[in-house]
Design a protein around this motif. Structure first.
Motif, mmCIF file in Angstrom:
data_model
loop_
_atom_site.group_PDB
_atom_site.id
_atom_site.type_symbol
_atom_site.label_atom_id
_atom_site.label_comp_id
_atom_site.label_asym_id
_atom_site.label_seq_id
_atom_site.Cartn_x
_atom_site.Cartn_y
_atom_site.Cartn_z
ATOM 1 N N GLY A 367 32.223 -10.090 60.353
ATOM 2 C CA GLY A 367 31.068 -9.600 61.084
ATOM 3 C C GLY A 367 30.746 -7.978 60.463
ATOM 4 O O GLY A 367 31.592 -7.326 59.718
ATOM 5 N N GLY A 368 29.343 -7.712 60.449
ATOM 6 C CA GLY A 368 29.039 -6.325 59.865
ATOM 7 C C GLY A 368 28.786 -6.328 58.326
ATOM 8 O O GLY A 368 28.951 -7.301 57.518
ATOM 9 N N GLY A 369 28.961 -5.063 57.826
ATOM 10 C CA GLY A 369 28.879 -4.958 56.338
ATOM 11 C C GLY A 369 27.554 -4.135 55.906
ATOM 12 O O GLY A 369 26.821 -3.855 56.587
ATOM 13 N N GLU A 370 27.601 -4.070 54.637
ATOM 14 C CA GLU A 370 26.752 -3.325 53.827
ATOM 15 C C GLU A 370 26.127 -4.244 52.731
ATOM 16 O O GLU A 370 27.070 -4.892 51.927
ATOM 17 C CB GLU A 370 26.841 -1.839 53.425
ATOM 18 N N GLY A 371 24.733 -4.262 52.375
ATOM 19 C CA GLY A 371 24.272 -4.758 51.103
ATOM 20 C C GLY A 371 23.216 -4.028 50.742
ATOM 21 O O GLY A 371 22.903 -2.939 51.127
ATOM 22 N N PRO A 372 22.611 -4.675 49.557
ATOM 23 C CA PRO A 372 21.393 -3.968 49.174
ATOM 24 C C PRO A 372 20.293 -3.721 50.110
ATOM 25 O O PRO A 372 19.468 -2.748 49.909
ATOM 26 C CB PRO A 372 20.924 -4.949 48.082
ATOM 27 N N SER A 373 20.012 -4.404 50.982
ATOM 28 C CA SER A 373 19.027 -4.111 52.144
ATOM 29 C C SER A 373 19.488 -3.200 53.208
ATOM 30 O O SER A 373 18.625 -2.968 54.140
ATOM 31 C CB SER A 373 18.653 -5.450 52.413
ATOM 32 N N GLY A 374 20.663 -2.876 53.132
ATOM 33 C CA GLY A 374 21.050 -1.859 54.380
ATOM 34 C C GLY A 374 22.339 -2.331 54.907
ATOM 35 O O GLY A 374 23.225 -3.099 54.331
ATOM 36 N N ARG A 375 22.472 -2.043 56.165
ATOM 37 C CA ARG A 375 23.516 -2.325 56.992
ATOM 38 C C ARG A 375 23.351 -3.698 57.825
ATOM 39 O O ARG A 375 22.130 -4.025 58.051
ATOM 40 C CB ARG A 375 24.024 -1.241 58.101
#
Length: 979
Positions: A367-375
């Protein structure tokens, strides 16, 4: 343990159990439902759509209660809208659509398991397109029109999950935004829009038996419109909603199939005007859901009652989210016949006898995390048994965040802390594994906003340690699961403040390792809530942003940064508090800020970052200390700084029944319908192994490659029982003994050497009953030999008492449950001879009163419980026979039935059928033939079945069926007793 599994007497229990006090604990007793027969599900599935974003959700409507619920496991693998759907009694097919570009993807929703899977490329539409429509019958789905393909009609055959384009069924004009429904004989495609915003009232009718389209002007819609939806039953189709382009319509048009006429039915108008909606239903009601109104998207569901032609909103069936441009399917729409679906034992997951508990879910949650498009708040669920991952939207975290901590017990996962756009979080979210629903639990919130922490625990409490508030901390907080409360445990604080660490453990202790940067390993003893550094368990090198999981004996700490990203896997042995690198278990590639969880046999390390953001899932097999990427378990979206939990990680106590043990004993199972299909295999010119399957309900044929013969051959014979067909003998010269067994339920072929013929031969004939098949005659040389194949043992033996009255080849055979009839042939000279094999005595005698009306060879035969039908053959006028002879079993007499003659003389053909009709296929006339002709027994008439043509023209083939020769249409299954 004493051997008291299966069925036994009380005396045996006394002898085996009492003297040794050898009993199973009551808490270890589990029960599972028995097998049962269920009708095709009375539900509808609405998938995909648009809400401002392209959607993959699948909602399931239960017709009996008029309620709708999201089914996360059935989400489409490719989010899309403007798609189309149809299906049969067991699965829905969702095809095409738009998710940026148009797609050709075909996905299959299996109703029994509420799961969706993308089909192979062979099932994809012929061209990527959107705004199309679909309908079909129990054998195939028809996907027509759309943008940009125009008028294209693609046919998806369900038995093989393959697509073919059928030009003869193409729409009369290129159009999109249309709707379709139908019954089991024809589909109706109505309305839509074309180039330059032109609108249609046009109704095109696709006849399934011929794969042809005709336009039926009398069935045109009452008003031209696009973006409508349709469903119906066996008598009528209902086309509702749409727009033109303004206004929106609530109009409901009813197409009466018997007259191919359409009329508006005002009482059935939708509860409000809308377009780009979807519809499906059952035999009594249609459900029209969602769409766009003048004020925006809607989640409304309208129910149309066919018997009264009225429509009303059913609020309990409204969708989980308002959306438009979705598609729908159902096991009971389009006049699909109710079928009995057998469910084997165990019919459902076992439950514990004492408290009704179900097994601990064998899944992990990332669950959760961060990527290029945000949180992200995204929650992905990994199913360990299949190594597959799917997003479960209902389990999404309550807020987008990254760098949290996660742990849990056997029923729920706890995701705490983290960081988001607006700072640090103290939030604690609880994921209920049984429902895949997440909710914040305020009483368990961390004492302060904290991120870059780690967590582990046992079955009663979770420990969240370290991380950063405004500063790096050593704080340890304990979540008590029974009360969903949290408290600081100062004695368990880490030996030093650190962040970006990882944690795992077993039932007695937790291990917090690494950090920023550190090799330190702290051990939290749960019984005393104390922590101490254990230098012998320090990591093999200092690192941070790693992940950890483990089982009862070992913890695995993988990946991280040093600061360079590494793939290192360290193994901490709990019994000795020592750690060592295990190179064979290194991750498939370097990455950090990943997450990990697992079960007792394997750990799963997912996501992370190296040179790019990863969705990769690596599986560490504990028994071998090896790691490999599992592509099917990739995260639904690439991300890093995520966390994970599982009901089976960290040596959590396992609620699970003992392994099922099949016993030698069996019990009668449910009555299962035998397949209503026929199989035509082998043939010439040029030896062939081809196997074609004829579906009697639709008079259609398709090749089934998995059932192809072991080796190409011709001049063979076939018969079988209700579950399998046996194809034996054949050429090349001087004949083979090979016996191939085609299992109808799976469309697969196996070779059964024990059932090989006693002597190689070709141009023989075969028939039989439920217990055995009889293969008689043949050449080379000409033989009277009769071999008996016993189905229960897959063995063959010659039965001399059943030898033919005269040796011959090129004969044909059929029969009922008591006797088989072998007629015609060449000995030398063409014969009218009819031999009757009495199964109960394994004896054969000529029955002159049943002799054929004309001497001939290379004919074919099939029949039902009362009569056998023999047709075709040579020599004859023109120069081959079309004559049909009918053998009446009760009187052992034969008479020609001219009304049932084949349309053209031919020989070297094959025949099989069911209780209602016989199918004569292939053969040679003036050329090799692919045609199948259908003899209707009740009227003794024959007609061509164009849709049932063989996949390739051929002669000297053989045929078998589960319902020929008076075989029962339902069979009582035998199921093993499992304990």
């Amino acid at each position: 343990m004493a051997n008291t599994r299966g069925i036994f007497t009380l005396t045996y229990v006394v002898e085996e159990k009492v003297p040794f006090d050898d009993w199973v604990a009551l808490s270890d007793v589990w029960i599972a439902p028995s097998p049962f027969i269920a009708a095709s599900p009375n539900t509808g599935y609405f998938g995909g759509g648009y809400t401002g974003n392209v959607r993959s959700e699948m909602d399931k409507v239960t017709y009996s209660t008029d309620t709708t619920a999201a089914v996360p496991e059935a989400r489409l693998s490719v989010a899309r809208y403007r798609l189309a759907a149809t299906g049969n009694q067991t699965a829905g097919y969702f095809g095409g659509g738009d998710n940026g570009p148009d797609v050709a993807t075909m996905e299959k929703v299996t109703y029994a398991s509420d799961t969706t899977a993308a089909l192979p490329f062979s099932a994809n539409l012929s061209v990527a397109r959107s705004f199309l429509a679909a309908t079909g019958n129990s054998e195939a789905g028809y996907f027509g029109g759309g943008d940009p393909s125009g008028a294209t009609m693609d046919k998806v055959t369900y038995s093989t999950d393959t697509r073919t384009t059928v030009p003869g069924a193409a729409l009369s004009a290129a159009r999109a935004y249309l709707a379709a429904t139908g019954n089991q004989t024809a589909g109706y495609f109505g309305g839509g829009s074309g180039p330059f915003s032109s609108l249609f009232t046009t109704m095109d009718k696709v006849t399934y038996s011929t794969d042809t389209r005709t336009t039926v002007p009398g069935a045109n819609l009452s008003v031209a419109r696009s973006g409508l939806a349709a469903t119906g039953n066996s008598e009528a189709g209902y086309f509702g909603g749409g727009r033109s382009p303004s206004p929106f319509y609530s109009t409901m048009d009813k197409v009466t199939y018997s007259s191919d006429t359409t009329a508006a039915v005002p009482g059935a108008a939708l509860s409000g005007p809308r377009s780009v909606l979807a519809a499906t239903g059952n035999s009594t009601d249609g459900y029209f859901g969602s769409g766009t109104t003048t004020s925006g998207l809607t989640s409304i569901m309208d129910k149309t009652t066919y018997s009264s032609d009225t429509t009303a909103a059913v609020p309990g069936a409204n969708f989980s989210v308002a959306r438009s441009a979705l598609a729908a399917s159902s096991a009971r729409a389009n006049a699909l016949p109710l079928i009995s679906i057998p469910t084997p034992a165990p019919a459902a997951p076992a439950v514990r006898l004492t408290d009704g508990a179900t097994p601990s879910p064998n899944t992990g949650y990332f669950g959760g995390g961060e990527g290029p498009s945000g949180r992200f708040s995204t929650m992905d669920k990994v199913t360990y048994a299949s190594d597959t991952t799917a997003a479960v939207p209902g389990a999404n975290l309550s807020v987008d965040r990254y760098s949290s901590g996660a742990t849990g017990n056997s029923t729920a996962g706890y995701f705490g802390g983290g960081r988001g756009t607006w700072g640090r979080f103290s939030t604690m979210d609880k994921v209920n594994y049984s429902t895949d629903i997440t909710a914040a639990v305020p009483g368990a919130a961390l004492s302060a906003g904290r991120y870059r922490l780690a967590a582990t625990g046992n079955s009663t409490a979770g420990y969240f340690g370290g991380g950063r508030t405004s500063n790096v901390v050593s704080t340890m907080e304990k979540v008590t699961y029974s009360s969903d409360t949290i408290a600081a445990v100062p004695g368990a604080a880490l030996s030093a403040a650190r962040e970006r660490l990882a944690a795992t453990g077993n039932s007695t202790a937790g291990y917090f390792g690494g950090g920023s940067p550190s090799a330190t390993m702290d051990k939290v003893t749960y019984s005393s809530d104390t922590t101490a550094a254990v230098p012998g368990a320090a990591l093999s090198g200092a690192r941070y942003n790693l992940a950890a999981t483990g089982n009862s004996t070992d913890g695995y700490f993988g990946g991280g940064g040093t600061p360079s990203t590494v793939s290192t896997m360290d193994k901490t042995t709990y019994s000795t508090d020592t750690t060592a690198a295990v190179p064979g278990a290194a991750l498939s590639g370097p990455r950090s800020v990943l997450a990990a969880t697992g079960n007792s046999t394997a750990g799963y390390f997912g996501g992370g970052y190296s040179n790019n953001i990863h969705s990769t899932m690596d599986k560490v097999t504990y028994a071998s200390d090896t790691t490999a990427a599992v592509p099917g378990a990739k995260l639904s979206v690439a991300r890093y700084l995520l966390v994970a939990s599982s009901a089976r990680a960290n040596a959590l106590p396992l609620a699970e029944p003992p392994a099922a043990t099949p016993t030698p004993q069996t019990a009668p199972g449910p009555a299962i319908p035998s397949p209503n299909t026929g199989y035509f295999g082998g043939g010439s010119p040029g030896s062939r192994s081809t196997m074609d399957k004829v579906t009697y309900s639709t008079d259609t044929t398709a090749a089934v490659p998995g059932a192809a013969l072991t080796a190409a051959r011709y001049g063979l014979a076939a018969t079988g029982n209700s579950t399998a067909g046996y194809f034996g003998g054949g050429s090349p010269f001087p004949g083979v003994t090979t016996m191939d067994k085609v299992t109808y339920s799976t469309d697969t072929r196996t070779t059964v050497p024990g059932a090989n013929l006693s002597v190689g031969r070709y141009n023989l004939a075969a028939t039989g009953n439920s217990e055995a098949g009889y293969f008689g005659g043949g050449i080379y040389p000409t033989r009277s030999t009769m071999d008996k194949v016993t189905y229960s043992t897959d063995t063959t033996a010659e039965v001399p008492g059943a030898a033919l009255s005269v040796a011959r080849e090129g004969l044909a055979a059929t029969g009922n449950s008591e006797a088989g009839y072998f007629g015609g042939g060449y000995a030398p000279g063409d014969r009218t001879t009819m031999d009757k094999v009495t199964y109960s005595t394994d004896t054969t005698a000529a029955v002159p009163g049943a002799n054929l009306s004309a001497a001939r060879r290379f004919l074919a035969a099939t029949g039902n419980s009362t009569a056998g039908y023999f047709s075709g053959g040579e020599p004859g006028p023109n120069p081959y026979y079309s004559t049909m002879d009918k053998v009446t079993y009760s009187t052992d007499t034969t008479a020609a039935v001219p009304g049932a003659n084949l349309s053209v003389g031919r020989y070297n053909l094959a025949a099989t059928g069911n209780s209602e009709a016989g199918y004569f296929g292939g053969g040679t006339g003036f050329s090799t033939i692919s045609t199948l002709e259908k003899v209707t027994y009740s009227s003794d008439t024959t007609a061509a079945a164009p849709g049932a043509k063989l996949s390739v023209a051929r002669s000297q083939l053989a045929a078998a069926s589960a319902r020929a020769n008076a075989l029962p249409e339902t069979v009582i299954s035998s199921v093993p007793i499992i304990v």
